[in-house]
Structures are given as structure tokens and as C-alpha cells.
Scaffold this motif. Structure first.
Motif, PDB file in Angstrom:
ATOM      1  N   SER A   1      49.591  52.112  42.551  1.00  0.00           N
ATOM      2  CA  SER A   1      48.358  52.295  41.909  1.00  0.00           C
ATOM      3  C   SER A   1      48.144  51.466  40.755  1.00  0.00           C
ATOM      4  O   SER A   1      46.834  51.144  40.460  1.00  0.00           O
ATOM      5  CB  SER A   1      48.541  53.877  41.360  1.00  0.00           C
ATOM      6  N   SER A   2      49.041  51.035  40.217  1.00  0.00           N
ATOM      7  CA  SER A   2      48.840  50.271  38.787  1.00  0.00           C
ATOM      8  C   SER A   2      48.574  48.669  39.488  1.00  0.00           C
ATOM      9  O   SER A   2      47.573  48.036  38.957  1.00  0.00           O
ATOM     10  CB  SER A   2      50.057  50.059  38.068  1.00  0.00           C
ATOM     11  N   THR A   3      49.038  48.418  40.798  1.00  0.00           N
ATOM     12  CA  THR A   3      48.782  47.149  41.307  1.00  0.00           C
ATOM     13  C   THR A   3      47.317  47.136  41.787  1.00  0.00           C
ATOM     14  O   THR A   3      46.423  46.190  41.288  1.00  0.00           O
ATOM     15  CB  THR A   3      49.590  46.856  42.483  1.00  0.00           C
ATOM     16  N   ARG A   4      46.635  48.313  42.270  1.00  0.00           N
ATOM     17  CA  ARG A   4      45.536  48.433  42.695  1.00  0.00           C
ATOM     18  C   ARG A   4      44.402  48.249  41.550  1.00  0.00           C
ATOM     19  O   ARG A   4      43.545  47.556  41.402  1.00  0.00           O
ATOM     20  CB  ARG A   4      45.105  49.622  43.231  1.00  0.00           C
ATOM     21  N   TRP A   5      44.922  48.781  40.352  1.00  0.00           N
ATOM     22  CA  TRP A   5      44.017  48.881  39.182  1.00  0.00           C
ATOM     23  C   TRP A   5      43.851  47.430  38.443  1.00  0.00           C
ATOM     24  O   TRP A   5      42.920  46.904  37.835  1.00  0.00           O
ATOM     25  CB  TRP A   5      44.136  49.956  38.149  1.00  0.00           C
ATOM     26  N   MET A   6      45.093  46.850  38.409  1.00  0.00           N
ATOM     27  CA  MET A   6      44.967  45.499  37.857  1.00  0.00           C
ATOM     28  C   MET A   6      44.197  44.463  38.606  1.00  0.00           C
ATOM     29  O   MET A   6      43.729  43.647  38.219  1.00  0.00           O
ATOM     30  CB  MET A   6      46.627  45.026  37.799  1.00  0.00           C
ATOM     31  N   LEU A   7      44.500  44.482  39.943  1.00  0.00           N
ATOM     32  CA  LEU A   7      43.674  43.692  40.844  1.00  0.00           C
ATOM     33  C   LEU A   7      42.160  43.793  40.603  1.00  0.00           C
ATOM     34  O   LEU A   7      41.448  43.212  40.604  1.00  0.00           O
ATOM     35  CB  LEU A   7      44.108  44.095  42.507  1.00  0.00           C
ATOM     36  N   PHE A   8      41.759  45.281  40.646  1.00  0.00           N
ATOM     37  CA  PHE A   8      40.281  45.371  40.318  1.00  0.00           C
ATOM     38  C   PHE A   8      39.973  44.888  39.032  1.00  0.00           C
ATOM     39  O   PHE A   8      38.954  44.413  38.805  1.00  0.00           O
ATOM     40  CB  PHE A   8      40.315  46.939  40.144  1.00  0.00           C
ATOM     41  N   GLY A   9      40.672  45.154  37.929  1.00  0.00           N
ATOM     42  CA  GLY A   9      40.441  44.425  36.515  1.00  0.00           C
ATOM     43  C   GLY A   9      40.374  42.897  36.885  1.00  0.00           C
ATOM     44  O   GLY A   9      39.151  42.341  36.131  1.00  0.00           O
ATOM     45  N   THR A  10      41.060  42.339  37.401  1.00  0.00           N
ATOM     46  CA  THR A  10      40.926  40.746  37.679  1.00  0.00           C
ATOM     47  C   THR A  10      39.725  40.616  38.436  1.00  0.00           C
ATOM     48  O   THR A  10      39.154  39.483  38.035  1.00  0.00           O
ATOM     49  CB  THR A  10      42.097  40.160  38.505  1.00  0.00           C
ATOM     50  N   ILE A  11      39.370  41.237  39.506  1.00  0.00           N
ATOM     51  CA  ILE A  11      38.159  41.175  40.227  1.00  0.00           C
ATOM     52  C   ILE A  11      36.921  40.974  39.212  1.00  0.00           C
ATOM     53  O   ILE A  11      35.865  40.128  39.117  1.00  0.00           O
ATOM     54  CB  ILE A  11      37.982  41.833  41.225  1.00  0.00           C
ATOM     55  N   ILE A  12      36.732  42.266  38.483  1.00  0.00           N
ATOM     56  CA  ILE A  12      35.496  42.500  37.714  1.00  0.00           C
ATOM     57  C   ILE A  12      35.625  41.261  36.483  1.00  0.00           C
ATOM     58  O   ILE A  12      34.570  40.572  36.287  1.00  0.00           O
ATOM     59  CB  ILE A  12      35.995  43.765  36.671  1.00  0.00           C
ATOM     60  N   PHE A  13      36.677  40.864  36.100  1.00  0.00           N
ATOM     61  CA  PHE A  13      36.424  39.681  35.015  1.00  0.00           C
ATOM     62  C   PHE A  13      36.196  38.345  35.486  1.00  0.00           C
ATOM     63  O   PHE A  13      35.424  37.599  34.991  1.00  0.00           O
ATOM     64  CB  PHE A  13      37.912  39.606  34.192  1.00  0.00           C
ATOM     65  N   GLY A  14      36.770  38.177  36.912  1.00  0.00           N
ATOM     66  CA  GLY A  14      36.275  36.944  37.349  1.00  0.00           C
ATOM     67  C   GLY A  14      34.982  37.036  37.916  1.00  0.00           C
ATOM     68  O   GLY A  14      34.175  35.846  37.753  1.00  0.00           O
ATOM     69  N   ALA A  15      34.245  38.336  38.448  1.00  0.00           N
ATOM     70  CA  ALA A  15      32.882  38.333  38.491  1.00  0.00           C
ATOM     71  C   ALA A  15      31.987  38.136  37.465  1.00  0.00           C
ATOM     72  O   ALA A  15      31.051  37.483  37.584  1.00  0.00           O
ATOM     73  CB  ALA A  15      32.795  39.630  39.299  1.00  0.00           C
ATOM     74  N   ILE A  16      32.454  38.396  36.285  1.00  0.00           N
ATOM     75  CA  ILE A  16      31.844  38.409  34.935  1.00  0.00           C
ATOM     76  C   ILE A  16      31.750  36.806  34.987  1.00  0.00           C
ATOM     77  O   ILE A  16      30.781  36.423  34.475  1.00  0.00           O
ATOM     78  CB  ILE A  16      32.565  38.949  33.865  1.00  0.00           C
ATOM     79  N   PHE A  17      32.823  36.090  34.836  1.00  0.00           N
ATOM     80  CA  PHE A  17      32.897  34.638  34.552  1.00  0.00           C
ATOM     81  C   PHE A  17      31.747  33.913  35.452  1.00  0.00           C
ATOM     82  O   PHE A  17      30.998  33.155  35.195  1.00  0.00           O
ATOM     83  CB  PHE A  17      34.170  34.070  34.706  1.00  0.00           C
ATOM     84  N   LEU A  18      31.697  34.369  36.754  1.00  0.00           N
ATOM     85  CA  LEU A  18      30.865  33.835  37.709  1.00  0.00           C
ATOM     86  C   LEU A  18      29.430  34.152  37.504  1.00  0.00           C
ATOM     87  O   LEU A  18      28.591  33.119  37.398  1.00  0.00           O
ATOM     88  CB  LEU A  18      31.181  34.256  39.143  1.00  0.00           C
ATOM     89  N   ALA A  19      29.232  35.450  36.960  1.00  0.00           N
ATOM     90  CA  ALA A  19      27.889  35.601  36.616  1.00  0.00           C
ATOM     91  C   ALA A  19      27.320  34.809  35.400  1.00  0.00           C
ATOM     92  O   ALA A  19      26.266  34.231  35.404  1.00  0.00           O
ATOM     93  CB  ALA A  19      27.754  37.193  36.150  1.00  0.00           C
ATOM     94  N   CYS A  20      28.040  34.327  34.411  1.00  0.00           N
ATOM     95  CA  CYS A  20      27.887  33.793  33.333  1.00  0.00           C
ATOM     96  C   CYS A  20      27.631  32.280  33.575  1.00  0.00           C
ATOM     97  O   CYS A  20      26.727  31.568  33.138  1.00  0.00           O
ATOM     98  CB  CYS A  20      29.282  33.748  32.208  1.00  0.00           C
ATOM     99  N   GLN A  21      28.286  31.809  34.594  1.00  0.00           N
ATOM    100  CA  GLN A  21      28.307  30.492  35.122  1.00  0.00           C
ATOM    101  C   GLN A  21      26.845  30.338  35.874  1.00  0.00           C
ATOM    102  O   GLN A  21      26.244  29.365  35.642  1.00  0.00           O
ATOM    103  CB  GLN A  21      29.528  29.928  36.069  1.00  0.00           C
ATOM    104  N   VAL A  22      26.540  31.210  36.758  1.00  0.00           N
ATOM    105  CA  VAL A  22      25.018  31.157  37.454  1.00  0.00           C
ATOM    106  C   VAL A  22      24.202  31.255  36.532  1.00  0.00           C
ATOM    107  O   VAL A  22      23.283  30.503  36.800  1.00  0.00           O
ATOM    108  CB  VAL A  22      25.151  32.252  38.415  1.00  0.00           C
ATOM    109  N   TYR A  23      24.144  32.236  35.465  1.00  0.00           N
ATOM    110  CA  TYR A  23      23.430  32.096  34.466  1.00  0.00           C
ATOM    111  C   TYR A  23      23.421  30.823  33.665  1.00  0.00           C
ATOM    112  O   TYR A  23      22.131  30.397  33.265  1.00  0.00           O
ATOM    113  CB  TYR A  23      23.432  33.350  33.422  1.00  0.00           C
ATOM    114  N   GLU A  24      24.157  30.068  33.298  1.00  0.00           N
ATOM    115  CA  GLU A  24      24.217  28.932  32.823  1.00  0.00           C
ATOM    116  C   GLU A  24      23.607  27.709  33.480  1.00  0.00           C
ATOM    117  O   GLU A  24      22.776  27.267  32.872  1.00  0.00           O
ATOM    118  CB  GLU A  24      25.568  28.449  32.334  1.00  0.00           C
ATOM    119  N   PHE A  25      23.924  27.525  34.730  1.00  0.00           N
ATOM    120  CA  PHE A  25      23.355  26.633  35.641  1.00  0.00           C
ATOM    121  C   PHE A  25      21.915  26.809  35.737  1.00  0.00           C
ATOM    122  O   PHE A  25      20.960  25.823  35.567  1.00  0.00           O
ATOM    123  CB  PHE A  25      24.006  26.620  37.000  1.00  0.00           C
TER     124      PHE A  25
END
Length: 215
Positions: free
Chosen positions: A98-122
């Protein structure tokens, strides 16, 4: 034999003469080759960043283009995602799915936020009024800075995107009921890749962004 035990046997990973599992050795070998690849891109950017500083009578000052506050925020988000990834690896080794699943989800969300910021920057860099920076030009005049900048940061962004899709695959798999501690090595290899992507950005951020404010 339980399903979990059978799954563990199926995923038994023999160790090499170094005592390190084959999958981990292969991942380290891949990351080593990727180090040389990013080293080439970073070196190229450093060599060409000041070439043709004046184009068509216009002096290129990327400080007028960069949004350092947004980039600093996205950098913090990406580095924070490494904490989630480390916790996911720790949780799977302990059998806490259960903890593994939520930690993976948190990593995915933060990675997606980074990508969104990069797309906005470009998008922002290309459409800055009077300071348009494209892959091959600045203010409509041919310029090499855009080439080295977009190729370097875009390649890193591609690596982040690959990592996010990889993590999504594990997140979905965690709902199948088949995930167990036998998958710990695979999650750990995924974590090695993710931490590598973060470390590369630790180099790119000062070299590409902060250096422009220092020199």
C-alpha cells in the motif's frame, strides 16, 4: 505453494560474480553510458553558449527570457520526487504494498508537475515579446544558443517522461494483486533511473540557468 511464493521464485534474479544482480549491473551500465551522453550535451552547451552573443545588432541576454523562479520551483519538485521514489523502494523491500503504491503515485505526480513546468517554459521562451528564442534563432535571427539549450533540456525532459511512464506501469501493476517483494529489484532499478535523472538536473540547472546570472 502460495501465489506470492511462486511469483518470488519466478522472479529470482541470479547474482553476478560481483555479488550484484544482473538487472542492477545492466542498469548501472546503461546509466554510465547515459552519463557520457549528457556530458557531451552539457559540454557542447558550455562551449557554444557565448558564441555569436550579438545577432543582427541584438545582444542575447537570456536573463530577459528565463523565468528563474519557475525553474527553481520545478527543480525543487523534481528533487522532492526522489524522496517519494526512495520511500517506494524501501516500502517494497518491507512488503508494504500500500505504501509502495502511494509513494509511486507521489513520484508520478511530482514528475508530471516538472514536465508541465518545462512545457510551459518552452512555450514561454518561444513567445516572449521581442525576445523570441527558438531552436535555431533569436529574435528571428539564426542563433546557436537555442539549439544547445533545447536539445539539452529537452533530452532531459524526455528522460523524465520515460521515467513517469515507467512508474505509471508499476502503479497500475500494483492493483493487479501480483506485486510482491519479488518485484523489489525491479522497483529498485526504476529508482536508480529516477535518481539519475534528478542528479543530471542538479548539474543542468546551475550550468544552464544559474550560470547566466553569474557570468
Amino acid at each position: 505453494m502460495s501465489e506470492a511464493s511462486a511469483h518470488a521464485l519466478e522472479h529470482h534474479e541470479p547474482e553476478t560474480s560481483t555479488g550484484i544482480p544482473n538487472k542492477k549491473v545492466l542498469m548501472w551500465a546503461f546509466l554510465g553510458s547515459d552519463c557520457m551522453f549528457f556530458g557531451t550535451l552539457i559540454s557542447t552547451h558550455l562551449i557554444y553558449r557565448k558564441i555569436s552573443a550579438t545577432v543582427g545588432g541584438n545582444t542575447l541576454d537570456v536573463r530577459d527570457i528565463f523565468d528563474i523562479e519557475l525553474t527553481s520551483f520545478s527543480t525543487f519538485i523534481l528533487l522532492a520526487s526522489s524522496l517519494f521514489m526512495a520511500l517506494a523502494v524501501s516500502a517494497i523491500h518491507k512488503g508494504n504494498l500500500s505504501s509502495t503504491r502511494w509513494m509511486l503515485f507521489g513520484t508520478i505526480i511530482f514528475g508530471a508537475i516538472f514536465l508541465a513546468c518545462q512545457v510551459y517554459e518552452f512555450t514561454h521562451f518561444v513567445h516572449v515579446p521581442g525576445n523570441e528564442l527558438t531552436l535555431s534563432s533569436y529574435r528571428g535571427e539564426p542563433h546557436v544558443f537555442g539549439s544547445t539549450f533545447y536539445v539539452l533540456t529537452g533530452t532531459h525532459g524526455t528522460h523524465v517522461a520515460i521515467g513517469v511512464f515507467w512508474l505509471i506501469g508499476w502503479f497500475v501493476y500494483s492493483f493487479t494483486g501480483k506485486m510482491s517483494t519479488a518485484d523489489a529489484l525491479d522497483i529498485e532499478c526504476c529508482g536508480l533511473y529516477w535518481h539519475f535523472v534528478d542528479i543530471v538536473w542538479i548539474l543542468i540547472f546551475p550550468v544552464v540557468y544559474l550560470m547566466e546570472y553569474a557570468f
